[in-house]
Design a protein around this motif. Structure first.
Motif, PDB file in Angstrom:
ATOM      1  N   SER A   1       0.749  -1.280  -0.032  1.00 11.51           N
ATOM      2  CA  SER A   1       0.055   0.094   0.134  1.00 11.51           C
ATOM      3  C   SER A   1       0.877   1.159  -0.064  1.00 11.51           C
ATOM      4  CB  SER A   1      -0.955   0.100   1.337  1.00 11.51           C
ATOM      5  OG  SER A   1      -1.585  -1.007   1.296  1.00 11.51           O
ATOM      6  N   GLY A   2       0.208   2.022  -0.532  1.00 11.66           N
ATOM      7  CA  GLY A   2       1.195   3.620  -0.361  1.00 11.66           C
ATOM      8  C   GLY A   2      -0.241   4.475   0.495  1.00 11.66           C
ATOM      9  N   GLY A   3       0.374   5.565   1.123  1.00 12.65           N
ATOM     10  CA  GLY A   3      -0.491   6.487   1.958  1.00 12.65           C
ATOM     11  C   GLY A   3      -0.302   7.900   1.413  1.00 12.65           C
ATOM     12  N   VAL A   4      -1.438   8.472   1.115  1.00  6.50           N
ATOM     13  CA  VAL A   4      -1.612   9.857   0.764  1.00  6.50           C
ATOM     14  C   VAL A   4      -2.425  10.582   1.805  1.00  6.50           C
ATOM     15  CG1 VAL A   4      -1.681   8.920  -1.699  1.00  6.50           C
ATOM     16  CG2 VAL A   4      -3.804   9.252  -0.449  1.00  6.50           C
ATOM     17  N   ILE A   5      -1.681  11.832   1.738  1.00  3.54           N
ATOM     18  CA  ILE A   5      -2.394  12.863   2.635  1.00  3.54           C
ATOM     19  C   ILE A   5      -2.448  14.404   1.992  1.00  3.54           C
ATOM     20  CG2 ILE A   5      -2.362  14.027   4.992  1.00  3.54           C
ATOM     21  CD1 ILE A   5      -0.484  11.899   5.829  1.00  3.54           C
ATOM     22  N   PRO A   6      -3.676  14.672   1.437  1.00  2.00           N
ATOM     23  CA  PRO A   6      -3.919  15.893   0.836  1.00  2.00           C
ATOM     24  C   PRO A   6      -4.404  16.794   2.035  1.00  2.00           C
ATOM     25  CG  PRO A   6      -5.564  14.444   0.043  1.00  2.00           C
ATOM     26  CD  PRO A   6      -4.858  13.511   1.038  1.00  2.00           C
ATOM     27  N   ARG A   7      -3.954  17.991   2.295  1.00  2.00           N
ATOM     28  CA  ARG A   7      -4.725  18.915   3.287  1.00  2.00           C
ATOM     29  C   ARG A   7      -4.756  20.332   2.596  1.00  2.00           C
ATOM     30  NH1 ARG A   7      -0.789  16.265   6.982  1.00  2.00           N
ATOM     31  NH2 ARG A   7      -1.891  14.866   8.199  1.00  2.00           N
ATOM     32  N   VAL A   8      -6.047  20.932   2.770  1.00  2.00           N
ATOM     33  CA  VAL A   8      -6.032  22.157   2.263  1.00  2.00           C
ATOM     34  C   VAL A   8      -6.406  23.144   3.684  1.00  2.00           C
ATOM     35  CG1 VAL A   8      -7.358  23.800   0.704  1.00  2.00           C
ATOM     36  CG2 VAL A   8      -6.944  21.384   0.074  1.00  2.00           C
ATOM     37  N   LEU A   9      -5.828  24.406   3.656  1.00  2.00           N
ATOM     38  CA  LEU A   9      -6.526  25.304   4.600  1.00  2.00           C
ATOM     39  C   LEU A   9      -7.867  25.800   4.479  1.00  2.00           C
ATOM     40  CD1 LEU A   9      -3.118  27.482   4.234  1.00  2.00           C
ATOM     41  CD2 LEU A   9      -3.634  26.010   6.178  1.00  2.00           C
ATOM     42  N   PRO A  10      -8.536  25.782   5.640  1.00  2.00           N
ATOM     43  CA  PRO A  10      -9.889  25.829   5.527  1.00  2.00           C
ATOM     44  C   PRO A  10     -10.624  26.987   4.675  1.00  2.00           C
ATOM     45  CG  PRO A  10      -9.197  25.366   7.918  1.00  2.00           C
ATOM     46  CD  PRO A  10      -8.032  25.526   7.156  1.00  2.00           C
ATOM     47  N   GLU A  11      -9.829  27.989   4.836  1.00  2.00           N
ATOM     48  CA  GLU A  11     -10.275  29.324   4.007  1.00  2.00           C
ATOM     49  C   GLU A  11     -10.176  29.142   2.735  1.00  2.00           C
ATOM     50  OE1 GLU A  11      -6.108  30.349   5.500  1.00  2.00           O
ATOM     51  OE2 GLU A  11      -7.998  29.158   6.031  1.00  2.00           O
ATOM     52  N   HIS A  12      -9.205  27.967   2.047  1.00  2.00           N
ATOM     53  CA  HIS A  12      -9.198  27.756   0.631  1.00  2.00           C
ATOM     54  C   HIS A  12      -9.989  26.538   0.088  1.00  2.00           C
ATOM     55  CE1 HIS A  12      -6.235  31.082   0.349  1.00  2.00           C
ATOM     56  NE2 HIS A  12      -5.780  30.636   1.656  1.00  2.00           N
ATOM     57  N   ARG A  13     -10.741  25.834   0.780  1.00  2.00           N
ATOM     58  CA  ARG A  13     -11.230  24.622   0.548  1.00  2.00           C
ATOM     59  C   ARG A  13     -12.773  24.933  -0.536  1.00  2.00           C
ATOM     60  NH1 ARG A  13     -11.149  22.106   6.795  1.00  2.00           N
ATOM     61  NH2 ARG A  13      -8.927  21.555   6.477  1.00  2.00           N
ATOM     62  N   ARG A  14     -12.904  23.947  -1.134  1.00  2.00           N
ATOM     63  CA  ARG A  14     -14.013  23.602  -2.246  1.00  2.00           C
ATOM     64  C   ARG A  14     -13.739  24.551  -3.286  1.00  2.00           C
ATOM     65  NH1 ARG A  14     -18.365  21.390   0.039  1.00  2.00           N
ATOM     66  NH2 ARG A  14     -18.428  21.028   2.337  1.00  2.00           N
ATOM     67  N   ARG A  15     -12.469  24.545  -3.851  1.00  2.00           N
ATOM     68  CA  ARG A  15     -11.926  25.059  -4.866  1.00  2.00           C
ATOM     69  C   ARG A  15     -11.190  24.307  -5.750  1.00  2.00           C
ATOM     70  NH1 ARG A  15      -9.561  30.831  -3.571  1.00  2.00           N
ATOM     71  NH2 ARG A  15      -9.688  30.254  -1.381  1.00  2.00           N
ATOM     72  N   GLY A  16     -11.101  22.955  -5.599  1.00  2.00           N
ATOM     73  CA  GLY A  16     -10.521  22.119  -6.318  1.00  2.00           C
ATOM     74  C   GLY A  16      -9.257  21.586  -5.779  1.00  2.00           C
ATOM     75  N   VAL A  17      -8.637  22.564  -5.028  1.00  2.00           N
ATOM     76  CA  VAL A  17      -7.187  22.091  -4.340  1.00  2.00           C
ATOM     77  C   VAL A  17      -7.027  20.625  -4.074  1.00  2.00           C
ATOM     78  CG1 VAL A  17      -5.482  22.922  -2.883  1.00  2.00           C
ATOM     79  CG2 VAL A  17      -7.057  24.603  -3.852  1.00  2.00           C
ATOM     80  N   GLY A  18      -7.908  20.180  -3.165  1.00  2.00           N
ATOM     81  CA  GLY A  18      -7.598  18.708  -2.527  1.00  2.00           C
ATOM     82  C   GLY A  18      -7.838  17.935  -3.575  1.00  2.00           C
ATOM     83  N   THR A  19      -8.664  18.033  -4.569  1.00  2.00           N
ATOM     84  CA  THR A  19      -8.876  17.155  -5.630  1.00  2.00           C
ATOM     85  C   THR A  19      -7.564  17.322  -6.595  1.00  2.00           C
ATOM     86  OG1 THR A  19     -11.258  17.392  -5.744  1.00  2.00           O
ATOM     87  CG2 THR A  19     -10.192  16.316  -7.772  1.00  2.00           C
ATOM     88  N   ALA A  20      -7.261  18.180  -6.898  1.00  2.00           N
ATOM     89  CA  ALA A  20      -5.682  18.312  -7.732  1.00  2.00           C
ATOM     90  C   ALA A  20      -4.644  17.718  -7.012  1.00  2.00           C
ATOM     91  CB  ALA A  20      -5.476  19.762  -7.856  1.00  2.00           C
ATOM     92  N   LEU A  21      -4.312  17.748  -5.650  1.00  2.00           N
ATOM     93  CA  LEU A  21      -3.237  17.197  -4.772  1.00  2.00           C
ATOM     94  C   LEU A  21      -3.593  15.644  -4.624  1.00  2.00           C
ATOM     95  CD1 LEU A  21      -3.428  19.641  -1.699  1.00  2.00           C
ATOM     96  CD2 LEU A  21      -1.332  19.118  -3.416  1.00  2.00           C
ATOM     97  N   LEU A  22      -4.804  15.128  -4.457  1.00  2.00           N
ATOM     98  CA  LEU A  22      -5.206  13.829  -4.364  1.00  2.00           C
ATOM     99  C   LEU A  22      -4.717  13.080  -5.430  1.00  2.00           C
ATOM    100  CD1 LEU A  22      -6.193  11.604  -2.794  1.00  2.00           C
ATOM    101  CD2 LEU A  22      -8.421  12.000  -3.717  1.00  2.00           C
ATOM    102  N   HIS A  23      -5.063  13.698  -6.669  1.00  2.00           N
ATOM    103  CA  HIS A  23      -4.714  12.904  -8.075  1.00  2.00           C
ATOM    104  C   HIS A  23      -3.182  12.923  -8.207  1.00  2.00           C
ATOM    105  CE1 HIS A  23      -8.437  12.022 -10.045  1.00  2.00           C
ATOM    106  NE2 HIS A  23      -8.906  12.870  -9.454  1.00  2.00           N
TER     107      HIS A  23
END
Length: 293
Positions: A67-89
């Motif tokens: 297995s591999g581990g992934v941790i995408p984190r986005v500062l609360p004030e910048h969420r829901r703009r696609g940052v977490g999705t881009a990081l996860l991919h």
């Protein structure tokens, strides 16, 4: 938005500050610790918008087998703009490049769990955080006959030396869905507390307990691995070692010690409760097969 690997000390410090902001209740590795973990298998990312850091990511070979581990984190004030999705991919692509078939992550709140479920992740493990508040140094139960306790600092050869015997048994006892697959290098680097108390019988390590100190919040510390060899359980050794770490913490100005314990490890959770730990939060580990759709 720009996503780039961490390369400079300034990048690593920015990565640290995102983690501290998003999960202030856990210790964050120091710059030196992060640098010590550099390897081709590990990827640290920073996400920026207009030059401002808005999130970070980590991908590496996990300690769970295959297995591999992934941790995408986005500062609360910048969420829901696609940052977490881009990081996860980006992170999932890195795990896939290592030839690993599964990807894992950890979540500790409902929005994070819903985000993971959107991408097909499902819960595989659950653990609880238990916290001990130190008003004074606790009494320490006596040691079983024939056992002495030393620190890994005083006997540095003992920790790597016990990996193949004591270490493998301790790691094999984790109540998780997939067995842990920890190398000697990671055992030596990531599983050693500061301090780490080692219980010896006839020169062999039969138990351990320690602390992970927090340079960003010196009044808090995390219990590192607490384990007792199977033939020494039920003799009070675990209680002695745990109380010994708490006494050390009290003597060194630490006001709070926390630990994470798997849902299936009823014995350790019960021991912590008997010693005065209170349950404070729940963490969930999620996983899915690669590739990420």
């Amino acid at each position: 938005m720009e996503i780039t690997p961490c390369t400079t000390d300034a990048d690593y410090e920015a990565w640290r500050q995102v983690r501290i902001a998003v999960i202030p209740f856990e210790r964050t590795q120091s710059l030196a610790e992060l640098r010590a973990g550099d390897s081709p298998d590990r990827l640290l990312l920073l996400a920026r918008e207009g030059g401002t850091v808005v999130g970070h990511g980590l991908a590496q070979r996990a300690e769970s087998a295959a297995s591999g581990g992934v941790i995408p984190r986005v500062l609360p004030e910048h969420r829901r703009r696609g940052v977490g999705t881009a990081l996860l991919h980006r992170l999932a692509d890195h795990v896939a490049s290592l030839g690993l078939p599964m990807v894992r992550g950890s979540v500790d709140d409902e929005p994070s769990l819903l985000f993971a479920q959107r991408f097909g992740f499902a819960e595989v493990n659950r653990e609880v955080e238990q916290t001990y508040v130190l008003a004074s140094a606790p009494d320490v139960a006596p040691l079983p006959d024939g056992v002495e306790v030393v620190t890994a600092e005083d006997r540095p050869e003992l920790w790597p030396g016990c990996f193949e015997t004591f270490g493998r048994e301790a790691l094999g006892g984790f109540a998780v869905d997939t067995p842990l697959d920890v190398t000697l290098e990671r055992w030596t680097r990531d599983w050693l507390g500061e301090p780490m108390f080692l219980a010896l019988h006839d020169g062999e390590v039969v138990g351990c307990a320690g602390l992970g100190l927090d340079s960003d919040n010196p009044t808090r510390a995390e219990n590192s691995l607490t384990a007792v060899r199977g033939d020494w359980r039920g003799r009070g050794l675990a209680i002695h070692l745990k109380q010994r770490t708490l006494a050390w913490a009290a003597d060194h100005g630490i006001a709070e010690v926390y630990t994470w314990t798997q849902d299936g490890n009823a014995a350790m959770r019960s021991l912590n409760t008997r010693l005065g730990y209170a349950t404070t939060r729940t963490g969930i580990q999620v996983a899915r097969a690669l590739p990420l759709a």
